[in-house]
Design an enzyme around this catalytic site. Structure first.
Site, short mmCIF file in Angstrom:
data_model
loop_
_atom_site.label_atom_id
_atom_site.label_comp_id
_atom_site.label_asym_id
_atom_site.label_seq_id
_atom_site.Cartn_x
_atom_site.Cartn_y
_atom_site.Cartn_z
N HIS A 296 0.91 -1.19 -0.22
CA HIS A 296 0.22 -0.21 0.03
C HIS A 296 0.34 1.18 0.26
CE1 HIS A 296 0.15 1.73 3.94
NE2 HIS A 296 0.18 0.37 4.49
N ASP A 308 5.65 2.59 7.02
CA ASP A 308 4.26 2.22 6.86
C ASP A 308 3.66 2.81 5.67
OD1 ASP A 308 1.87 0.64 6.94
OD2 ASP A 308 1.17 1.27 8.95
N GLU A 340 -5.05 1.90 1.42
CA GLU A 340 -5.19 0.44 3.00
C GLU A 340 -5.29 1.13 4.15
OE1 GLU A 340 -2.90 -2.03 5.81
OE2 GLU A 340 -3.06 0.51 5.26
N ASP A 369 3.80 -4.75 3.77
CA ASP A 369 3.42 -4.32 4.50
C ASP A 369 4.42 -4.01 5.28
OD1 ASP A 369 2.42 -1.96 5.86
OD2 ASP A 369 0.04 -2.95 5.67
N HIS A 467 1.69 4.46 12.78
CA HIS A 467 0.76 5.60 12.53
C HIS A 467 1.10 6.86 13.51
CE1 HIS A 467 -2.22 2.24 11.21
NE2 HIS A 467 -1.30 3.05 10.46
#
EC number: 3.4.11.1
Length: 536
Positions: A296, A308, A340, A369, A467
């Site tokens: 992604h 990520d 994603e 990923d 994240h």
């Protein structure tokens, strides 16, 4: 033993080991360390159509230093676009353009596939407070949080419990049926318990009953279902009202407070839009026997997404450029998935919109990923189900063995990682397509045993910047990136030459196809997670 004989021995031993049920490391693994040492590619081979004449050529040519240059480009894009590359933002569009232009320069015909999705971005923390019977203010990310894909809203209303089932071991079905809302007073806040059905169904039933807002609290049936988690009402949610998630203990307390009135504020942006997948394939190779590789391309809104999943995207891009002039036996198709982070939207759209005959042409899907986590582990998707119970579609165990064989050849340890539907292989699984792939860890904590295997720090997250704003170039472990990029290249090369190990496993499973199909359907119906978030 000469280097040439070393290589011949390696290939022969590896072919035998992959077909075996149990793999042993080649006895001369130490002698291959020199061959695999990063930084010694043969330029004449790397630019040659013979690059994939053996599975060892491409890993040798795919250098982490070149992948890092591509990661720097992605970080630069994020820096110029509000610090992120989230789907449907200018940063994502710039990422799409970069991948497309790089592939075109290498000689690929590139398809940019648009698809609809619902963009969702929190603007700020929510607020929740009691106004009746007495003022109480609740703490953001301790007492409550948003369900991803909630609508925005500012609601003050009476709280009405909906068919709750409290206590340890409960089997809550709260909010799963329209009948649960019989005599529900319109304009109230529905207090619903997690359990049985998905969050979207609960919230939409509440909205249909006239609720002004929804609080879903954790189920409380076990100790691990009491706190806050990453949860979503789903990209297709159409209830039109705000939905928040709360701890089990708060839910119980609220359900037992007569005449409770709460004020909740949800500060998010949610809008229907479109974004893109980028797809390209080798000019050569059997078009009826496709090896598909995916990663992604989008980040979360909170950061640049360099591990990520810039790591998987950049490594895959470097591999595609190297393969542009190669002569694979089987066609290799590359995909950079969009959205994603919004719930595997791009990959799901792609697979669901393939004609049945086109799905049959995809022999294997490989997913990459997060392959550069700073406190990494060498994790391979558990295709045979030996570690976590759930098997992949027939052929997946063979792919897992290929990755295991590579790590053993490199003198590296590895272990299985759960098929938990958190990444873009999910819809390939649901379609019965063999899959495999790599992962170096996210928010989970490294164990003592893993620290002994891979180094790093036990008790610390594999990626503390997961994240987050700090997921930049400095967050990449280049050793992990090198090892996993090479593993990606090795298995892609192997399958581009021959899918026999996958074909044989599919054929062996053929007699059990009906029972296997029923198992797959059951597995799909029990999925609790789709992407980053729990869906029920």
């Amino acid at each position: 033993m000469s280097n040439k004989n070393n290589l011949r021995y390696a290939l022969g031993a590896l072919a035998l080991s992959v077909s075996a049920a149990s793999l042993a490391a080649p006895s001369e693994a130490q002698q291959f360390t020199e061959f695999w040492t990063p930084g010694k590619p043969n330029p004449s081979i790397c630019k040659s159509p013979l690059l994939v004449s053996t599975p060892l050529g491409l890993p040798r040519c795919l250098q982490a230093s070149n992948v890092v240059k591509r990661l720097q480009k992605l970080e630069d894009i994020a820096s110029l676009n509000d610090g992120n590359r989230a789907a449907a933002t200018p940063g994502y569009q710039a990422s799409v353009d970069y991948v497309k232009q790089t592939l075109q320069k290498a000689g690929y015909k590139v398809s940019v596939q648009p698809f609809p999705f619902t963009a969702y971005y929190p603007k700020g923390p929510g607020s929740l407070s009691a106004t009746v019977p007495q003022p109480v203010t609740y703490e953001w990310e301790k007492d409550f949080t948003y369900l991803s894909q909630t609508e925005a809203g500012d609601v003050t209303a009476k709280v009405v419990p909906v068919d709750l089932s409290l206590g340890a071991g409960n089997t809550s079905t709260s909010g799963c049926e329209a009948e649960d809302f019989a005599n529900f007073p319109a304009g109230s806040i529905a207090l619903i318990q997690r359990g049985t059905c998905n969050f979207e169904q609960k919230a939409e039933n509440a909205a249909a009953a006239g609720a002004a807002g929804v609080i879903i609290f954790n189920q409380g049936n076990t100790d691990d279902r009491k706190g806050l988690e990453n949860v979503t009402v789903g990209e297709s949610y159409e209830g039109g009202i705000p939905v928040i998630f709360a701890t089990y203990d708060n839910g119980v307390a609220w359900s037992q407070t007569p005449d409770l009135q709460l004020h909740l504020v949800v500060d998010v942006v949610r809008k229907k839009t479109e974004t893109y997948n980028v797809v390209a394939e080798t000019r050569r190779g059997n078009p009826n026997n496709v090896v598909m590789v995916g990663a992604h391309l989008d980040s979360v809104f909170e950061g640049p997404g360099i591990n990520d999943n810039g790591s998987g995207s950049a490594a895959q891009l470097e591999m595609a450029v190297l393969l542009a002039k190669a002569l694979p036996v089987n066609k290799v198709r590359f995909a950079w998935w969009g959205a994603e982070e919004a719930g595997l939207v791009g990959s799901t759209h792609y697979v669901q919109n393939l004609a049945p005959e086109e799905k049959k042409k995809i022999k294997a899907y490989l997913n990459f990923d997060m392959i550069g986590s700073p406190n990494f582990g060498n994790f391979i998707y558990d295709g045979d189900g030996s570690d976590f119970g759930l098997q992949g579609p027939p052929g997946s165990a063979a792919i897992e063995r290929l990755f295991e064989a590579y790590f053993r050849l490199r003198g590296q340890q590895s272990e299985g990682t759960e098929i938990d539907f958190r990444s873009d292989y999910a819809e390939f699984f649901n379609s019965g397509i063999a899959f495999g792939g790599l992962f170096t860890g996210a928010e989970g904590l490294k164990t003592e045993e893993q620290a002994q295997k891979y180094g790093g720090t036990a008790g610390k997250a594999y990626d503390e910047c997961y994240h987050s704003k700090c997921d930049g170039i400095a967050n990449i472990n280049q050793d992990a990136l090198e090892i996993h990029s090479d593993a990606m290249a090795f298995v892609t090369s192997w399958l581009s030459l021959s899918t026999k190990v996958v074909d044989d496993e599919i054929a062996a499973a053929g007699q059990k196809a009906q029972s296997r199909s029923l198992q797959m359907q059951k597995s799909a119906s029990q999925i609790e997670r789709w992407g980053h978030d729990f869906i029920k």
